[in-house]
Write a protein that holds these residues in place. Structure first.
Motif, PDB file in Angstrom:
ATOM      1  N   ILE A 202       4.648   2.354  10.483  1.00 47.97           N
ATOM      2  CA  ILE A 202       3.810   2.284  11.699  1.00 47.97           C
ATOM      3  C   ILE A 202       4.011   0.931  12.371  1.00 47.97           C
ATOM      4  O   ILE A 202       4.168   0.830  13.585  1.00 47.97           O
ATOM      5  CB  ILE A 202       2.325   2.537  11.340  1.00 47.97           C
ATOM      6  N   LYS A 203       4.055  -0.100  11.552  1.00 46.42           N
ATOM      7  CA  LYS A 203       4.262  -1.463  12.074  1.00 46.42           C
ATOM      8  C   LYS A 203       5.576  -1.556  12.857  1.00 46.42           C
ATOM      9  O   LYS A 203       5.659  -2.227  13.877  1.00 46.42           O
ATOM     10  CB  LYS A 203       4.285  -2.409  10.869  1.00 46.42           C
ATOM     11  N   LEU A 204       6.591  -0.864  12.366  1.00 44.38           N
ATOM     12  CA  LEU A 204       7.911  -0.931  13.007  1.00 44.38           C
ATOM     13  C   LEU A 204       8.081   0.126  14.109  1.00 44.38           C
ATOM     14  O   LEU A 204       9.162   0.261  14.681  1.00 44.38           O
ATOM     15  CB  LEU A 204       9.016  -0.747  11.950  1.00 44.38           C
ATOM     16  N   GLY A 205       7.025   0.891  14.356  1.00 50.67           N
ATOM     17  CA  GLY A 205       7.103   1.908  15.401  1.00 50.67           C
ATOM     18  C   GLY A 205       7.894   3.140  14.990  1.00 50.67           C
ATOM     19  O   GLY A 205       8.338   3.920  15.844  1.00 50.67           O
ATOM     20  N   LEU A 206       8.070   3.358  13.691  1.00 50.44           N
ATOM     21  CA  LEU A 206       8.843   4.515  13.219  1.00 50.44           C
ATOM     22  C   LEU A 206       7.951   5.715  12.912  1.00 50.44           C
ATOM     23  O   LEU A 206       8.430   6.793  12.600  1.00 50.44           O
ATOM     24  CB  LEU A 206       9.616   4.133  11.945  1.00 50.44           C
ATOM     25  N   GLN A 207       6.651   5.507  12.923  1.00 47.67           N
ATOM     26  CA  GLN A 207       5.712   6.556  12.536  1.00 47.67           C
ATOM     27  C   GLN A 207       4.390   6.261  13.247  1.00 47.67           C
ATOM     28  O   GLN A 207       4.112   5.092  13.552  1.00 47.67           O
ATOM     29  CB  GLN A 207       5.538   6.476  11.005  1.00 47.67           C
ATOM     30  N   GLU A 208       3.588   7.320  13.498  1.00 46.83           N
ATOM     31  CA  GLU A 208       2.321   7.081  14.218  1.00 46.83           C
ATOM     32  C   GLU A 208       1.073   7.275  13.373  1.00 46.83           C
ATOM     33  O   GLU A 208       0.083   6.577  13.549  1.00 46.83           O
ATOM     34  CB  GLU A 208       2.251   8.001  15.449  1.00 46.83           C
ATOM     35  N   HIS A 209       1.129   8.256  12.467  1.00 46.84           N
ATOM     36  CA  HIS A 209      -0.081   8.602  11.711  1.00 46.84           C
ATOM     37  C   HIS A 209       0.178   8.620  10.214  1.00 46.84           C
ATOM     38  O   HIS A 209       1.309   8.769   9.784  1.00 46.84           O
ATOM     39  CB  HIS A 209      -0.558  10.023  12.095  1.00 46.84           C
ATOM     40  N   ILE A 210      -0.922   8.535   9.443  1.00 50.72           N
ATOM     41  CA  ILE A 210      -0.859   8.834   8.006  1.00 50.72           C
ATOM     42  C   ILE A 210      -1.863   9.955   7.758  1.00 50.72           C
ATOM     43  O   ILE A 210      -3.040   9.829   8.107  1.00 50.72           O
ATOM     44  CB  ILE A 210      -1.284   7.646   7.109  1.00 50.72           C
ATOM     45  N   SER A 211      -1.400  11.049   7.165  1.00 53.48           N
ATOM     46  CA  SER A 211      -2.308  12.137   6.790  1.00 53.48           C
ATOM     47  C   SER A 211      -2.649  11.989   5.317  1.00 53.48           C
ATOM     48  O   SER A 211      -1.740  11.977   4.479  1.00 53.48           O
ATOM     49  CB  SER A 211      -1.636  13.493   6.994  1.00 53.48           C
ATOM     50  N   LEU A 212      -3.931  11.892   5.023  1.00 47.68           N
ATOM     51  CA  LEU A 212      -4.365  11.711   3.642  1.00 47.68           C
ATOM     52  C   LEU A 212      -5.454  12.716   3.285  1.00 47.68           C
ATOM     53  O   LEU A 212      -6.092  13.286   4.169  1.00 47.68           O
ATOM     54  CB  LEU A 212      -4.898  10.288   3.442  1.00 47.68           C
ATOM     55  N   GLY A 213      -5.671  12.876   2.002  1.00 48.44           N
ATOM     56  CA  GLY A 213      -6.730  13.770   1.529  1.00 48.44           C
ATOM     57  C   GLY A 213      -8.024  12.999   1.331  1.00 48.44           C
ATOM     58  O   GLY A 213      -8.407  12.164   2.158  1.00 48.44           O
ATOM     59  N   ASN A 214      -8.667  13.249   0.201  1.00 48.35           N
ATOM     60  CA  ASN A 214      -9.923  12.607  -0.147  1.00 48.35           C
ATOM     61  C   ASN A 214      -9.737  11.092  -0.309  1.00 48.35           C
ATOM     62  O   ASN A 214      -8.793  10.643  -0.948  1.00 48.35           O
ATOM     63  CB  ASN A 214     -10.385  13.264  -1.462  1.00 48.35           C
ATOM     64  N   LEU A 215     -10.623  10.301   0.297  1.00 47.28           N
ATOM     65  CA  LEU A 215     -10.507   8.837   0.186  1.00 47.28           C
ATOM     66  C   LEU A 215     -11.631   8.219  -0.645  1.00 47.28           C
ATOM     67  O   LEU A 215     -11.674   7.009  -0.848  1.00 47.28           O
ATOM     68  CB  LEU A 215     -10.529   8.199   1.584  1.00 47.28           C
ATOM     69  N   GLY A 216     -12.538   9.043  -1.111  1.00 48.15           N
ATOM     70  CA  GLY A 216     -13.715   8.515  -1.820  1.00 48.15           C
ATOM     71  C   GLY A 216     -13.477   8.223  -3.291  1.00 48.15           C
ATOM     72  O   GLY A 216     -14.342   7.682  -3.975  1.00 48.15           O
ATOM     73  N   PHE A 217     -12.308   8.545  -3.790  1.00 42.20           N
ATOM     74  CA  PHE A 217     -12.007   8.350  -5.218  1.00 42.20           C
ATOM     75  C   PHE A 217     -11.858   6.853  -5.543  1.00 42.20           C
ATOM     76  O   PHE A 217     -11.576   6.048  -4.650  1.00 42.20           O
ATOM     77  CB  PHE A 217     -10.698   9.071  -5.566  1.00 42.20           C
ATOM     78  N   SER A 218     -12.002   6.498  -6.817  1.00 39.77           N
ATOM     79  CA  SER A 218     -11.762   5.120  -7.277  1.00 39.77           C
ATOM     80  C   SER A 218     -10.753   5.133  -8.421  1.00 39.77           C
ATOM     81  O   SER A 218     -10.808   6.009  -9.287  1.00 39.77           O
ATOM     82  CB  SER A 218     -13.047   4.494  -7.813  1.00 39.77           C
ATOM     83  N   ARG A 219      -9.858   4.161  -8.390  1.00 39.58           N
ATOM     84  CA  ARG A 219      -8.855   4.048  -9.448  1.00 39.58           C
ATOM     85  C   ARG A 219      -8.760   2.606  -9.943  1.00 39.58           C
ATOM     86  O   ARG A 219      -8.989   1.656  -9.196  1.00 39.58           O
ATOM     87  CB  ARG A 219      -7.458   4.454  -8.935  1.00 39.58           C
ATOM     88  N   ASP A 220      -8.360   2.502 -11.218  1.00 38.38           N
ATOM     89  CA  ASP A 220      -8.071   1.211 -11.848  1.00 38.38           C
ATOM     90  C   ASP A 220      -6.554   1.055 -11.749  1.00 38.38           C
ATOM     91  O   ASP A 220      -5.810   1.616 -12.544  1.00 38.38           O
ATOM     92  CB  ASP A 220      -8.560   1.276 -13.304  1.00 38.38           C
ATOM     93  N   TRP A 221      -6.111   0.289 -10.716  1.00 44.14           N
ATOM     94  CA  TRP A 221      -4.682   0.191 -10.415  1.00 44.14           C
ATOM     95  C   TRP A 221      -4.105  -1.114 -10.946  1.00 44.14           C
ATOM     96  O   TRP A 221      -4.570  -2.204 -10.556  1.00 44.14           O
ATOM     97  CB  TRP A 221      -4.460   0.193  -8.903  1.00 44.14           C
ATOM     98  N   GLY A 222      -3.058  -1.038 -11.773  1.00 52.04           N
ATOM     99  CA  GLY A 222      -2.376  -2.237 -12.252  1.00 52.04           C
ATOM    100  C   GLY A 222      -0.909  -2.206 -11.849  1.00 52.04           C
ATOM    101  O   GLY A 222      -0.457  -1.280 -11.175  1.00 52.04           O
TER     102      GLY A 222
END
Ligand code: GDP
Length: 331
Positions: A202-222
């Motif tokens: 998106i920053k480079l103007g190669l894409q306009e949108h992101i389609s995502l599902g549920n955003l309310g989840f929480s993860r322990d990301w390492g």
């Protein structure tokens, strides 16, 4: 020279682990399925001394043959169908590879490893997805499992089989219950990588949108590079055991978007993120947060890369790769 056999060597963790072990002076062998596997070259580019062996987690005789050929000191079973969403659509195949594949590996170790004086040490890649609908927070090695996907169910089978082979046959079999771990090598289909690549585009103007599902989840990301060190540490112990590997922090999907967007230089993300129910799952894991206290005490393992540094590392790598592609197109 120690010899290690890795299944799933073309995946994110396999690639980090193979480089870690090569750096420690191991001879590394990777099990590869199918002829002309397109990812083989990637593994050989990163680790030219690595030797690739034909084999398939669906075929016990191929695993026994690989084990006899390599005569490994250590076996790391990372091979799996590992994308939760896909596991709902290919449940039987997931059970076959992610579940029964572990049993076949354990059998090959038991059969081939039983005749040597230096028994093969076995690592099973267990997963925080086994906790699923969590019974307590944070989750530790004694937290009961309640998987929420065919992937999680298959991982519980593999985990319990690993414990059973340790108890029944005295195998040096350990299992790492790894919470989500990411890196610039994470598959594009996973949430974190999908977000960082899309933001760069998106920053480079190669894409306009992101389609995502549920955003309310929480993860322990390492960070995956930290997590493969824990795998190796487990196999250096005199006694095999199970360990949770996690950061102890949890972040929501929205928080990941907040931080990644800020790093990318956007004030907000709401204007370019849209909801698409195709990315929702029939059953969801709402919250994961691990307690890696045992790994810290027994192995001396601690995560090194912070959440924000991980997001930054992924975004910057994606931005560099997208920019590179753009420049090579212009040249
Ligand atoms: P998982 O924890 O192993 O399932 O790792 P993922 O990165 O695939 O998914 C993490 C979370 O992101 C899950 O709760 C998904 O439901 C959620 N999610 C929301 N939108 C998406 C999406 O577009 N792709 C993926 N992969 N996950 C998404």
């Amino acid at each position: 020279m120690k010899r290690a056999l890795i299944t799933g060597i073309t995946g994110q963790d396999g690639r980090y682990l193979s480089q870690l072990l090569a750096g420690k002076g191991y001879q590394v062998f990777g099990l590869i399925r199918g002829q002309a596997n397109p990812k083989s070259q990637l593994v050989l580019d990163e680790n030219p001394a690595c030797e690739l062996i034909d084999g398939d987690l669906r075929d016990l005789s191929s695993l026994i043959a690989a084990m006899e050929q390599v005569q490994p000191d250590e076996v790391y079973n990372l091979g799996a169908i590992s994308f939760v969403q896909l596991s709902f659509r290919q449940a039987e195949l997931t059970a076959e590879i992610t579940g029964l594949g572990v049993l076949r590996m354990l059998e090959a170790v038991r059969i081939v490893g039983g005749v040597t004086n230096n028994p093969i040490r076995f690592y099973q890649a267990s997963s925080s997805e086994m906790f699923g609908k969590v019974r307590e927070t944070p989750q530790n090695e004694r937290t009961p499992f309640h998987p929420r996907s065919p992937y999680g169910v298959a991982k519980v089978f593999g985990h319990d089989m690993t414990v059973n082979y340790r108890e029944a046959y005295g195998l040096h079999a350990s299992s790492g219950i790894l919470f989500n771990h990411e890196s610039p090598r994470r598959g594009m289909e996973f949430y974190t990588r999908k977000v960082t690549t899309s933001l760069a585009r998106i920053k480079l103007g190669l894409q306009e949108h992101i389609s995502l599902g549920n955003l309310g989840f929480s993860r322990d990301w390492g960070y995956a590079g930290d997590y493969v060190e824990a795998m190796w540490m487990m196999l250096q112990q005199d006694e095999p055991d199970d360990y949770v590997i996690a950061t102890g922090e949890t972040h929501t999907g929205r928080e990941f978007l907040d931080i990644a967007s800020r790093i990318a230089g956007f004030d907000e993300w709401e204007s370019f993120v849209s909801h698409d129910s195709r990315f929702e799952r029939p059953a969801e894991v709402d919250l994961l947060m691990g307690d890696a206290g045992k790994a810290a005490t027994v192995l001396g393992w601690r995560p090194k890369v912070s959440f924000e540094d991980l997001v930054r590392m992924m975004y910057e790598a994606d931005m560099a790769a997208e920019q590179d592609q753009l420049d090579s197109g212009r040249r």
